[in-house]
Design a protein around this motif. Structure first.
Motif, short mmCIF file in Angstrom:
data_model
loop_
_atom_site.label_atom_id
_atom_site.label_comp_id
_atom_site.label_asym_id
_atom_site.label_seq_id
_atom_site.Cartn_x
_atom_site.Cartn_y
_atom_site.Cartn_z
N GLY A 186 0.78 -1.23 0.00
CA GLY A 186 0.00 0.00 0.00
C GLY A 186 0.80 1.28 0.00
N GLY A 187 2.11 1.20 0.21
CA GLY A 187 2.92 2.40 0.28
C GLY A 187 3.77 2.67 -0.94
N PHE A 188 3.70 1.79 -1.93
CA PHE A 188 4.52 1.96 -3.13
C PHE A 188 3.73 2.64 -4.23
N LEU A 189 4.35 3.65 -4.81
CA LEU A 189 3.76 4.38 -5.93
C LEU A 189 4.09 3.70 -7.25
N TYR A 190 5.28 3.11 -7.34
CA TYR A 190 5.72 2.54 -8.61
C TYR A 190 6.69 1.39 -8.36
N ASP A 191 6.90 0.60 -9.43
CA ASP A 191 8.03 -0.32 -9.48
C ASP A 191 8.67 -0.23 -10.85
N SER A 192 9.92 -0.71 -10.92
CA SER A 192 10.70 -0.65 -12.16
C SER A 192 11.04 -2.04 -12.69
N ASP A 193 10.22 -3.02 -12.34
CA ASP A 193 10.47 -4.40 -12.77
C ASP A 193 9.92 -4.64 -14.17
N ALA A 194 10.36 -3.82 -15.12
CA ALA A 194 9.97 -3.97 -16.52
C ALA A 194 11.05 -3.34 -17.39
N TYR A 195 11.21 -3.88 -18.58
CA TYR A 195 12.27 -3.42 -19.49
C TYR A 195 11.72 -3.32 -20.92
N ASP A 196 10.42 -3.10 -21.04
CA ASP A 196 9.73 -3.35 -22.29
C ASP A 196 9.16 -2.13 -23.00
N ASP A 197 9.52 -0.92 -22.58
CA ASP A 197 8.91 0.25 -23.21
C ASP A 197 9.76 1.49 -22.97
N ASP A 198 9.43 2.56 -23.68
CA ASP A 198 10.04 3.86 -23.47
C ASP A 198 9.09 4.81 -22.77
N LEU A 199 8.00 4.28 -22.22
CA LEU A 199 7.03 5.07 -21.48
C LEU A 199 6.51 4.27 -20.29
N PRO A 200 6.09 4.96 -19.24
CA PRO A 200 5.44 4.28 -18.12
C PRO A 200 4.05 3.79 -18.53
N ARG A 201 3.42 3.05 -17.60
CA ARG A 201 2.03 2.63 -17.75
C ARG A 201 1.48 2.33 -16.36
N LEU A 202 0.18 2.19 -16.28
CA LEU A 202 -0.46 1.79 -15.04
C LEU A 202 -0.67 0.28 -15.04
N HIS A 203 -0.42 -0.36 -13.90
CA HIS A 203 -0.78 -1.76 -13.76
C HIS A 203 -2.29 -1.85 -13.87
N PRO A 204 -2.81 -2.76 -14.71
CA PRO A 204 -4.26 -2.79 -14.98
C PRO A 204 -5.10 -2.81 -13.71
N GLY A 205 -6.09 -1.93 -13.70
CA GLY A 205 -7.06 -1.88 -12.61
C GLY A 205 -6.54 -1.26 -11.33
N THR A 206 -5.37 -0.61 -11.39
CA THR A 206 -4.78 -0.03 -10.18
C THR A 206 -4.25 1.38 -10.49
N ARG A 207 -3.78 2.04 -9.45
CA ARG A 207 -3.09 3.33 -9.59
C ARG A 207 -1.59 3.16 -9.36
N HIS A 208 -1.11 1.95 -9.59
CA HIS A 208 0.30 1.63 -9.43
C HIS A 208 1.01 1.81 -10.77
N VAL A 209 2.07 2.62 -10.78
CA VAL A 209 2.78 2.95 -12.02
C VAL A 209 3.94 1.99 -12.24
N ILE A 210 4.08 1.52 -13.47
CA ILE A 210 5.22 0.71 -13.88
C ILE A 210 6.14 1.61 -14.69
#
Length: 302
Positions: A186-210
């Motif tokens: 509940g305290g994390f705004l984002y994670d960086s466990d992705a290497y697949d794009d040049d832009l961020p995105r939202l994890h589906p159905g959440t307000r968590h940023v990848i």
């Protein structure tokens, strides 16, 4: 061959291989910038696997290329220690000289041993984010262990940085549970466990940023056989990536740094050369910690 005889199966339905399908959204970066640039300083010194630290084995990819098994490896340990003893201060001074703010992605065991690794960057206005407890991948880690790792990491970084981390990045492979556990925390705004794009995105159905990370614009390529030898190798490659993304516009770029790698005297000029080139772009580039990029993305698309 009949279809039923084909080897293997199909990627799971929730694995998104298509992304933005050639029409990425307009991020509307602050000030009309064409590019958001994220500098990530990985802090791992003292968190590497080491029999001398009571771990089950030594780090499997030592800087020397020689794996010591079944005994402490003082050689490897001193290679890592260069980052905390010297590299930290050299890298921070270069960032200060160019007036840029970075994300210091910290392994909490390193910070527990050497609090300056989080306290000093935080005091200079940099973000301190979470890079796990030890410097290890989480693949196959039992869920209960991973929960404990996250809790201890958050508590340790909060203690020494003065504020809890809102970003997470696993070394290499996360577990199948990692992102779910981050959401449950509940305290994390984002994670960086992705290497697949040049832009961020939202994890589906959440307000968590990848926030995607990158291994190519990364000083880890100074390791033997990885392609970088001279400081100019690093700066030339990063500048080429920067120029391309600036020309395209509406993109994000991540540059990965390590205290014990870019912090060496023969390599630090590569970072200085890159930052001097970035400065020429003026307000067309937004250099920001990852938490600020994630907050902007969430405000625009959340």
């Amino acid at each position: 061959m009949a279809e039923g005889a084909l080897p293997g199966g199909m990627p799971p339905a929730d694995r998104d291989l298509a992304g933005y399908r050639g029409t990425p959204p307009d991020p509307a970066w602050p000030g009309g910038a064409r590019l958001a640039l994220s500098l990530v300083v990985n802090v791992e010194e003292g968190a590497e696997l080491s029999i001398g630290s009571g771990d089950e084995r030594n780090e499997s990819g030592p800087e020397t290329g020689q794996l010591v098994q079944g005994a402490p490896d003082p050689c490897m340990e001193t290679h890592f220690a260069y980052g905390s003893r010297v590299g930290l201060w050299r890298v921070m001074d270069v960032l200060d000289a160019h007036g840029v703010t970075a994300t210091f992605s910290c392994c909490a065991r390193a910070v527990a041993v050497t609090p300056d690794l989080a306290a000093a960057p935080a005091a200079r206005g940099h973000e301190v984010s979470a890079h796990g407890w030890r410097w290890e991948m989480h693949a196959n880690m039992p869920e209960a262990t991973e929960r404990a790792v996250m809790a201890r990491t958050v508590a340790t970084l909060a203690e020494h940085a003065g504020t809890r981390p809102v970003g997470w990045h696993t070394k290499s492979a996360p577990s199948v549970n990692t992102r779910r556990l981050l959401l449950e925390d509940g305290g994390f705004l984002y994670d960086s466990d992705a290497y697949d794009d040049d832009l961020p995105r939202l994890h589906p159905g959440t307000r968590h940023v990848i926030l995607p990370y990158a291994f190519d614009t990364n000083d880890m390529r100074f390791r033997p056989g990885q392609g970088f030898v001279f400081a100019e190798d690093f700066s030339r490659y990063c500048i080429a990536s920067f120029d391309r993304l600036m020309a395209e516009g509406g993109r994000m770029m991540s540059v990965g740094l390590h205290l014990r790698i870019i912090g060496r005297p023969g390599r630090i000029a590569g970072l200085e050369q890159f930052l001097a080139h970035v400065a020429k772009a003026g307000d067309a580039v937004w250099v920001a910690p990852r938490r600020e990029i994630a907050r902007h993305w969430l405000k625009r698309f959340g």
